[in-house]
Write a protein that holds these residues in place. Structure first.
Motif, PDB file in Angstrom:
ATOM      1  N   ARG A  44       0.814  -1.217   0.000  1.00  0.00           N
ATOM      2  CA  ARG A  44       0.000   0.000   0.000  1.00  0.00           C
ATOM      3  C   ARG A  44       0.845   1.264   0.000  1.00  0.00           C
ATOM      4  O   ARG A  44       0.547   2.215  -0.730  1.00  0.00           O
ATOM      5  N   ASN A  45       1.915   1.309   0.783  1.00  0.00           N
ATOM      6  CA  ASN A  45       2.697   2.530   0.940  1.00  0.00           C
ATOM      7  C   ASN A  45       4.076   2.436   0.295  1.00  0.00           C
ATOM      8  O   ASN A  45       5.037   3.033   0.773  1.00  0.00           O
ATOM      9  N   ASN A 105       2.912  -0.785   6.506  1.00  0.00           N
ATOM     10  CA  ASN A 105       1.840  -0.294   5.631  1.00  0.00           C
ATOM     11  C   ASN A 105       0.580   0.086   6.399  1.00  0.00           C
ATOM     12  O   ASN A 105      -0.047   1.095   6.091  1.00  0.00           O
ATOM     13  N   HIS A 108       1.283   3.308   9.025  1.00  0.00           N
ATOM     14  CA  HIS A 108       2.161   4.361   8.514  1.00  0.00           C
ATOM     15  C   HIS A 108       1.706   5.719   9.057  1.00  0.00           C
ATOM     16  O   HIS A 108       0.594   6.177   8.771  1.00  0.00           O
TER      17      HIS A 108
END
Length: 824
Positions: A44-45, A105, A108
């Motif tokens: 995701r990040n 993720n 974060h």
């Protein structure tokens, strides 16, 4: 009564319903929490345009010739890069629970502050990206490594294989084309103009790494250079370097054969071609101002320079501790030994050793180069102190705080002596079934110890070993006062003389010619006398007595080795004797017996023999993934004055550093079943000791996320009695004459359960307690906080005859162990 039951029943149903609802709610919350983590995307990040590296898909080997382990290892070093959250360090598989990536993720933070950021920073795992792995560069590095190993025409290609479900994840597949390898033809060591060097090299040709017919390898060429240089340095050619070994190669032969000529010495200067000897040693004592020395003192080959009004390190003591001899060959081994000996003085912060050529050899055939060693040493702080505060919880349900204070004075008499003061104290109160209103807050221990360590052997000269080996003499005196709430007071005083010998780099020996301990018990309560009456075998453990001991131990430890080997071993063997020599000496001085009892200062002393051994082994699989194992055991035999070993010398088992599925003194002796049959009481743990001990432990240690590490472990062991405590037939006849039949039968059954199986038997497997478990460790660099949860599998003292007799009430039987540091 019926009405009361009818009134209570609805309330009971409501309580049961609420309990089930709360349990269901708790279970649901846990499940949702787990699902929320597993649902987190691990991509995701990711930085924009990046792809998460999830490991190596496969390495295809297109071989034309055979490939040995060295080539495979060189190739794996370049290509097999482990992904983030790999499964046990594997380069091919990722863990199904990538906790570190979930935290990276899912949690974060938006700002670099607060608890969320602190937690994220310390427990996340940064993703490994394809761009960081750089497969193209690794393929080129692998080609270069293969060429160095003799595969001159090798090539390596790669493909990126994207995950079908998530295009932001990918694996790398490599293809290796080896082609034919080159081999060594003739290997000739060319004669040089330096006969002494030729003689040394030719004498060690049997250890050469270059053999005709072997695969041509640049790695072996470099290793042979280093080997020749090390051999010459160990022979006194201190300034010789591996770059002074040259190769002349002829690769024009057909079939990929390389003929090799080895030349030693070209390009070397005179100091590298002559052996070096120690002319003198200049030891500069830095007093902190970094000024040039103003005062000097010379003793034989050692000159000591210092500033200030007094010389803080005496020259004669320093000369004895350095281990140098004039005109001795200068070798790296002697320099390393000097550093170790200086560190054992425990006086200096740093002490770099430099070389200064006094006279260069005029003739390389017969002369030597004389070298002065210059040591610039800075004093450490003379006084240091440490304080440790903790809490204790013992197997007899005693709990409370404890503290230890240590103060150390360095270089007490100007010879590297170390004086240590130690104070200990614990304050305990009874918990659980042992608690009572009258004795909750009056159990404590107070102790003190003073020890003086001298980095020299203070014994007659003809007993002293070679001075190049590390040695020490230690003198210690200690006293401990213990008050046991509702039981007794006990004083234990001891003094010891100990000599330490360094045998080599990894082996050492300790000899304790005298350790005298005095134990005295007083203020005994009625409850204590009642306990002694119930367990008469403990009577000898708490009587006033002297324990005169002599002990010798050998230790092997290569943990400090700089070798790249993944193995680390530790072994220790100790032999102890008590009372035998004292009996002989006191017998020579006259009468020392009272009614057949041997005495020292009109008091009984213990007599026994004892041997213990411990072996540890640690193997590093990859990175922080390790397998550690330990086997230990011991045996003690009491004789003469003593029927049993003193209680402090008896063996016990269980607890956070032993069998983690069982409490301290929770197993043994042997397979006796008296506690299982007749129940536990507040004194029964005192009986779970023995004269023989055998224990084995193994665990797999691995990283989880950030500072969190985990372990899977298994433990097995037990203690046994050497002598049987079973009653004789005369004892049973006497009991039968004073007891009625019912009480007598109970007495017989109880004593049979108490003594049967307490000794070592042939069926050892069923006599060993066994547990498995999981450990969670928080590695804070300075120390490790450890939580081990042990699951007992087999209890030899249980009345259940089956092997897996701990399966009932599993959660109740779990062993929870909270400790600091690794168990072994």
């Amino acid at each position: 009564m019926k009405t009361m039951k009818q009134n209570k029943r609805p309330n009971s149903l409501v309580q049961a319903s609420l309990q089930r609802r709360y349990s269901l709610t708790y279970l649901t919350a846990v499940v949702l929490l787990v699902l929320s983590f597993t649902a987190c995307s691990i991509t995701r990040n990711l930085p924009e345009g990046e792809v998460l590296y999830t490991g190596v898909s496969k390495i295809h080997h297109n071989k034309v010739d055979t490939v040995d382990a060295m080539v495979g290892e060189a190739l794996a070093t370049k290509l097999e890069v482990a992904p983030n959250s790999s499964l046990f360090g594997s380069a091919y598989h990722i863990s199904p629970f990538p906790v570190g990536l979930w935290i990276y993720n899912g949690l974060h933070p938006k700002e670099e502050k607060g608890f969320k950021y602190w937690f994220w920073k310390h427990f996340k795992s940064d993703p490994t990206l394809i761009s960081q792995v750089n497969p193209e560069l690794r393929a080129h590095a692998a080609e270069a490594a293969l060429k160095d190993e003799g595969y001159f025409n090798a090539s390596v290609g790669f493909d990126t294989i994207y995950d079908k479900k998530d295009s932001l994840k990918a694996k790398i597949s490599y293809t290796v084309n080896y082609h034919r390898k080159s081999r060594l033809g003739t290997v000739t060591y060319v004669r040089s103009p330096y006969p002494r060097i030729d003689s040394i090299v030719n004498h060690t040709l049997g250890e050469s790494l270059l053999r005709s017919g072997d695969r041509f390898s640049y790695t072996n060429l470099d290793q042979e250079r280093i080997r020749i240089a090390d051999v010459l340095k160990d022979s006194g050619y201190y300034f010789f370097e591996s770059r002074y070994v040259k190769y002349l190669a002829d690769s024009t032969q057909q079939g990929g054969t390389v003929n090799l000529r080895v030349v030693v010495g070209p390009g070397a200067d005179r100091k590298a071609l002559t052996p070096c000897t120690i002319d003198s040693v200049h030891f500069k004592l830095d007093m902190g101002a970094s000024l040039r020395s103003q005062h000097f003192d010379t003793l034989r080959f050692l000159t000591v320079g210092w500033n200030g009004p007094e010389q803080k390190m005496k020259t004669r003591n320093l000369r004895r501790s350095l281990g140098f001899r004039r005109r001795a060959l200068l070798t790296p081994g002697r320099i390393s030994l000097a550093r170790e000996l200086i560190s054992r003085l425990n006086t200096f912060k740093y002490y770099p050793i430099e070389t200064e050529i006094i006279r260069l050899a005029a003739d390389t055939l017969v002369d030597t180069t004389r070298v002065r060693l210059v040591i610039n040493a800075a004093f450490d702080y003379p006084w240091t102190g440490t304080t440790e505060i903790g809490a204790v919880y013992k197997d007899n349900n005693q709990a409370g705080p404890g503290a230890t204070f240590k103060a150390m004075r360095r270089n007490l008499f100007g010879g590297g002596e170390k004086l240590v003061f130690q104070l200990d104290g614990t304050y305990e109160w009874s918990t659980g079934r042992n608690a009572s209103s009258g004795n909750r807050l009056n159990s404590y221990e107070l102790g003190g110890k003073v020890s003086l360590s001298v980095p020299r052997l203070q014994i007659p000269h003809y007993f002293r070993p070679v001075r190049e080996k590390p040695v020490s003499s230690t003198y210690s005196v200690s006293i401990d006062w213990m008050r046991r709430a509702g039981w007794l007071d006990m004083v234990k005083a001891s003094g010891a003389i100990e000599y330490g010998f360094g045998l080599d780099k990894y082996n050492s020996m300790t000899f304790t010619p005298l350790k005298l301990t005095y134990v005295s018990s007083f203020n005994k309560t009625d409850a204590f006398e009642e306990m002694i009456g119930k367990y008469q075998s403990l009577e000898h453990a708490f009587e006033n007595q002297f324990i005169p001991q002599m002990e010798v131990s050998w230790t092997f430890d290569n943990a400090a080795s700089t070798s790249s080997r993944p193995h680390r071993e530790y072994a220790k063997v100790t032999l102890a004797e008590a009372g035998g020599i004292t009996d002989v000496l006191t017998g020579q001085m006259g009468s020392h017996r009272k009614q057949g009892e041997r005495q020292l200062f009109f008091l009984k002393f213990s007599q026994f023999l004892k041997a213990t051994a411990e072996l540890r082994y640690t193997h590093t699989i990859s990175g922080d993934i390790k397998v550690a194992g330990r086997v230990q055991g011991g045996i003690g035999y009491a004789y003469g004055n003593s029927v049993d070993l003193p209680y402090s010398e008896q063996f016990y088992i269980g607890g956070p550093n032993s069998l983690r599925g069982f409490a301290v003194r929770g197993v043994g002796p042997g397979r006796t079943r008296w506690i299982s049959l007749y129940g536990d009481d507040e004194y029964s743990y005192l009986q779970r000791v023995g004269d023989i001990k055998l224990e084995g432990n193994v665990e797999l240690r691995f990283p989880i996320a950030g500072a969190f590490h985990g372990a899977l472990f298994a433990d097995a062991g037990n203690v046994w009695r050497l002598r049987s405590t079973a009653l004789t037939q005369e004892d049973y006849d006497l009991a039968h004459s004073v007891l009625n039949e019912e009480v007598y039968q109970f007495f017989c059954d109880y004593m049979k359960a108490y003594s049967e199986g307490e000794q070592l038997e042939r069926n050892l497997v069923k006599q060993l307690a066994f547990d498995v478990g999981f450990g969670l460790r928080l590695n804070l660099d300075m120390f490790v906080i450890r939580l081990d949860i042990g699951v007992p599998i087999h209890d030899p003292n249980d009345i259940d005859p089956s092997y897996f007799n701990c399966r009932h009430a599993l959660l109740k039987n779990l062993g929870w162990n909270l400790a600091v540091g690794y168990p072994f």
